[in-house]
Design a protein around this motif. Structure first.
Motif, PDB file in Angstrom:
ATOM      1  N   THR A   1       0.831  -1.206   0.000  1.00 53.17           N
ATOM      2  CA  THR A   1       0.000   0.000   0.000  1.00 53.17           C
ATOM      3  C   THR A   1       0.864   1.254   0.000  1.00 53.17           C
ATOM      4  N   SER A   2       1.883   1.279   0.835  1.00 54.49           N
ATOM      5  CA  SER A   2       2.766   2.444   0.910  1.00 54.49           C
ATOM      6  C   SER A   2       3.467   2.708  -0.425  1.00 54.49           C
ATOM      7  N   LEU A   3       3.945   1.650  -1.059  1.00 55.07           N
ATOM      8  CA  LEU A   3       4.625   1.805  -2.344  1.00 55.07           C
ATOM      9  C   LEU A   3       3.666   2.310  -3.416  1.00 55.07           C
ATOM     10  N   TRP A   4       2.431   1.815  -3.416  1.00 51.62           N
ATOM     11  CA  TRP A   4       1.445   2.267  -4.399  1.00 51.62           C
ATOM     12  C   TRP A   4       1.022   3.712  -4.146  1.00 51.62           C
ATOM     13  N   VAL A   5       0.899   4.099  -2.882  1.00 46.26           N
ATOM     14  CA  VAL A   5       0.539   5.484  -2.560  1.00 46.26           C
ATOM     15  C   VAL A   5       1.628   6.433  -3.041  1.00 46.26           C
ATOM     16  N   ARG A   6       2.864   6.097  -2.774  1.00 50.12           N
ATOM     17  CA  ARG A   6       3.997   6.915  -3.227  1.00 50.12           C
ATOM     18  C   ARG A   6       3.988   7.037  -4.748  1.00 50.12           C
TER      19      ARG A   6
ATOM     20  N   LEU B   1       0.831  18.930  -1.501  1.00 49.41           N
ATOM     21  CA  LEU B   1      -0.334  18.792  -0.635  1.00 49.41           C
ATOM     22  C   LEU B   1      -1.574  18.385  -1.422  1.00 49.41           C
ATOM     23  N   HIS B   2      -1.753  18.976  -2.597  1.00 51.23           N
ATOM     24  CA  HIS B   2      -2.912  18.654  -3.419  1.00 51.23           C
ATOM     25  C   HIS B   2      -2.827  17.218  -3.949  1.00 51.23           C
ATOM     26  N   ALA B   3      -1.629  16.820  -4.382  1.00 51.63           N
ATOM     27  CA  ALA B   3      -1.460  15.455  -4.896  1.00 51.63           C
ATOM     28  C   ALA B   3      -1.756  14.431  -3.810  1.00 51.63           C
ATOM     29  N   ALA B   4      -1.189  14.642  -2.612  1.00 55.98           N
ATOM     30  CA  ALA B   4      -1.438  13.717  -1.508  1.00 55.98           C
ATOM     31  C   ALA B   4      -2.904  13.733  -1.101  1.00 55.98           C
TER      32      ALA B   4
ATOM     33  N   GLY C   1      -6.265  11.314  10.302  1.00 54.46           N
ATOM     34  CA  GLY C   1      -5.043  12.030  10.688  1.00 54.46           C
ATOM     35  C   GLY C   1      -3.793  11.246  10.350  1.00 54.46           C
ATOM     36  N   ALA C   2      -3.826   9.923  10.614  1.00 58.73           N
ATOM     37  CA  ALA C   2      -2.675   9.081  10.308  1.00 58.73           C
ATOM     38  C   ALA C   2      -2.435   9.007   8.797  1.00 58.73           C
ATOM     39  N   SER C   3      -3.499   8.748   8.036  1.00 57.26           N
ATOM     40  CA  SER C   3      -3.346   8.621   6.583  1.00 57.26           C
ATOM     41  C   SER C   3      -2.886   9.924   5.961  1.00 57.26           C
ATOM     42  N   LEU C   4      -3.426  11.034   6.433  1.00 57.54           N
ATOM     43  CA  LEU C   4      -3.014  12.336   5.910  1.00 57.54           C
ATOM     44  C   LEU C   4      -1.526  12.566   6.154  1.00 57.54           C
ATOM     45  N   GLY C   5      -1.064  12.193   7.349  1.00 50.05           N
ATOM     46  CA  GLY C   5       0.360  12.336   7.644  1.00 50.05           C
ATOM     47  C   GLY C   5       1.224  11.425   6.794  1.00 50.05           C
ATOM     48  N   TRP C   6       0.839  10.130   6.689  1.00 52.96           N
ATOM     49  CA  TRP C   6       1.621   9.185   5.880  1.00 52.96           C
ATOM     50  C   TRP C   6       1.647   9.608   4.412  1.00 52.96           C
ATOM     51  N   PHE C   7       0.473   9.876   3.844  1.00 55.01           N
ATOM     52  CA  PHE C   7       0.385  10.153   2.411  1.00 55.01           C
ATOM     53  C   PHE C   7       1.185  11.404   2.050  1.00 55.01           C
TER      54      PHE C   7
ATOM     55  N   MET D   1       4.981  10.771   2.437  1.00 52.34           N
ATOM     56  CA  MET D   1       5.510   9.933   1.363  1.00 52.34           C
ATOM     57  C   MET D   1       5.504  10.640   0.015  1.00 52.34           C
ATOM     58  N   SER D   2       4.766  11.749  -0.083  1.00 52.48           N
ATOM     59  CA  SER D   2       4.854  12.557  -1.303  1.00 52.48           C
ATOM     60  C   SER D   2       6.093  13.446  -1.280  1.00 52.48           C
ATOM     61  N   LEU D   3       6.670  13.635  -0.099  1.00 52.49           N
ATOM     62  CA  LEU D   3       7.855  14.477   0.058  1.00 52.49           C
ATOM     63  C   LEU D   3       9.150  13.681   0.170  1.00 52.49           C
ATOM     64  N   GLN D   4       9.055  12.457   0.686  1.00 51.63           N
ATOM     65  CA  GLN D   4      10.262  11.695   0.991  1.00 51.63           C
ATOM     66  C   GLN D   4      10.060  10.232   0.591  1.00 51.63           C
ATOM     67  N   ASP D   5      11.159   9.528   0.402  1.00 53.12           N
ATOM     68  CA  ASP D   5      11.118   8.119   0.026  1.00 53.12           C
ATOM     69  C   ASP D   5      10.396   7.299   1.095  1.00 53.12           C
ATOM     70  N   VAL D   6       9.660   6.284   0.624  1.00 54.00           N
ATOM     71  CA  VAL D   6       8.872   5.444   1.532  1.00 54.00           C
ATOM     72  C   VAL D   6       9.751   4.803   2.597  1.00 54.00           C
ATOM     73  N   ALA D   7      10.937   4.359   2.213  1.00 53.94           N
ATOM     74  CA  ALA D   7      11.816   3.669   3.159  1.00 53.94           C
ATOM     75  C   ALA D   7      12.150   4.555   4.350  1.00 53.94           C
ATOM     76  N   LEU D   8      12.487   5.812   4.097  1.00 50.60           N
ATOM     77  CA  LEU D   8      12.835   6.723   5.184  1.00 50.60           C
ATOM     78  C   LEU D   8      11.620   7.047   6.043  1.00 50.60           C
ATOM     79  N   VAL D   9      10.479   7.256   5.408  1.00 52.26           N
ATOM     80  CA  VAL D   9       9.261   7.564   6.157  1.00 52.26           C
ATOM     81  C   VAL D   9       8.899   6.405   7.075  1.00 52.26           C
ATOM     82  N   LYS D  10       8.911   5.185   6.541  1.00 47.99           N
ATOM     83  CA  LYS D  10       8.532   4.031   7.333  1.00 47.99           C
ATOM     84  C   LYS D  10       9.554   3.711   8.421  1.00 47.99           C
ATOM     85  N   THR D  11      10.802   4.042   8.177  1.00 47.93           N
ATOM     86  CA  THR D  11      11.817   3.838   9.212  1.00 47.93           C
ATOM     87  C   THR D  11      11.542   4.741  10.401  1.00 47.93           C
TER      88      THR D  11
END
Length: 293
Positions: free
Chosen positions: A166-171, A183-186, A232-238, A241-251
């Motif tokens: 899911t995270s990879l597809w969202v990114r 912000l609009h894309a996310a 709130g969680a999804s808004l923060g994650w999405f 992940m639009s600003l930074q690589d998924v790996a760093l965000v998830k770490t």
């Protein structure tokens, strides 16, 4: 000053820890599909309002609703539904902290998926982290290696895999909208994903489990709390992940494990075994090793 993606990730991790706790509490009264729907039930109209406010504050083009974009959104929506349902199943078999810990195999599985499918490379330190993560999951499987103990382990791995996809597809979906501000894309990815999830689950429950819809309607406060923390969680994650690589965000998002331990002890009053505590710590260490540059 902290980067915006760091603040967003910390917000997402905290909100997700609370959402998982509220889902566990709701799962005592509502079916798995019903608890999964509670995550999106009130979040969809709020996400639509969020996008509307973004356009009021800063006008921008409409998104390009290409086939590739919508297919990626659909994949992310279904992946998150499956991941959430599996996590709720896990809560019914393990305590809150251990359930979240097993599902946090997401970061390790994302690294492996990147190597096997996307051609990514992992350093020797990264492979060491994968081994540490495997040991952690083995510790958290239970005291005895029978089918009853292995079942939660398999459910946790499946949940982590679905969350990773899911995270990879969202990114990827946000990257398919280069003409939009981040912000609009996310926001569009969030709204369209939640919308598909809402329609899918409401349709499924109306067909197969109408009592679950009635129970959610009779518990507006519980379902609203799950939806608000989920949004709130999804808004923060999405957005992160639009600003930074998924790996760093998830770490960085592994800090959720610490929030989880606090909630488990202070709210649920759950005993956390030495094996589970060690396993939770090793999952964090393993994830850091995998994602370390």
């Amino acid at each position: 000053m902290l980067d915006l993606w760091i603040l967003l990730t910390l917000l997402a991790a905290g909100m997700q820890a609370w959402r998982n706790a509220l889902q566990k509490q709701l799962s005592r009264h509502v079916s798995i599909a019903g608890v999964t729907l509670a995550r999106f039930f009130w979040a969809w109209p709020l996400s639509v309002l969020y996008v509307f406010m973004l356009y009021r504050i800063r006008p921008a083009p409409w998104p390009d609703l290409s086939l590739a974009f919508m297919a990626t959104i659909a994949a992310a929506a279904l992946g998150q539904i499956a991941a959430t349902a599996l996590m709720v199943m896990l809560f019914r078999q393990r305590n809150y902290a251990a359930g979240v810990g097993l599902a946090k195999s997401e970061a390790l599985l994302a690294a492996l998926l990147g190597v096997l499918v996307f051609g990514a490379t992992i350093s020797p330190l990264g492979w060491c982290g994968i081994l540490i993560g495997a040991v952690a999951l083995w510790l958290m499987r239970g005291a005895t290696p029978d089918d009853t103990a292995l079942r939660p382990l398999m459910i946790g791995l499946a949940s982590g895999l679905c969350f990773a996809l899911t995270s990879l597809w969202v990114r990827h979906a946000t990257q398919l909208q280069p003409a939009l501000p981040f912000l609009h894309a996310a926001g569009w990815v969030l709204t369209l994903t939640i919308g598909m999830q809402w329609l899918t689950l409401v349709g499924w429950l109306a067909w197969r489990d109408r009592p679950a819809l009635v129970l959610l309607w009779q518990r507006p406060r519980d379902s609203a709390r799950v939806s608000l923390t989920s949004l709130g969680a999804s808004l923060g994650w999405f957005t992160a992940m639009s600003l930074q690589d998924v790996a760093l965000v998830k770490t960085l998002g592994q800090v959720e494990v610490l929030f989880t331990l606090l909630i488990a002890r202070c709210w649920f009053r759950e005993p956390i075994t030495r094996r589970d505590r060690l396993g939770l710590v090793l999952i964090v260490i393993g994830a850091l090793c995998v994602m370390w540059p």
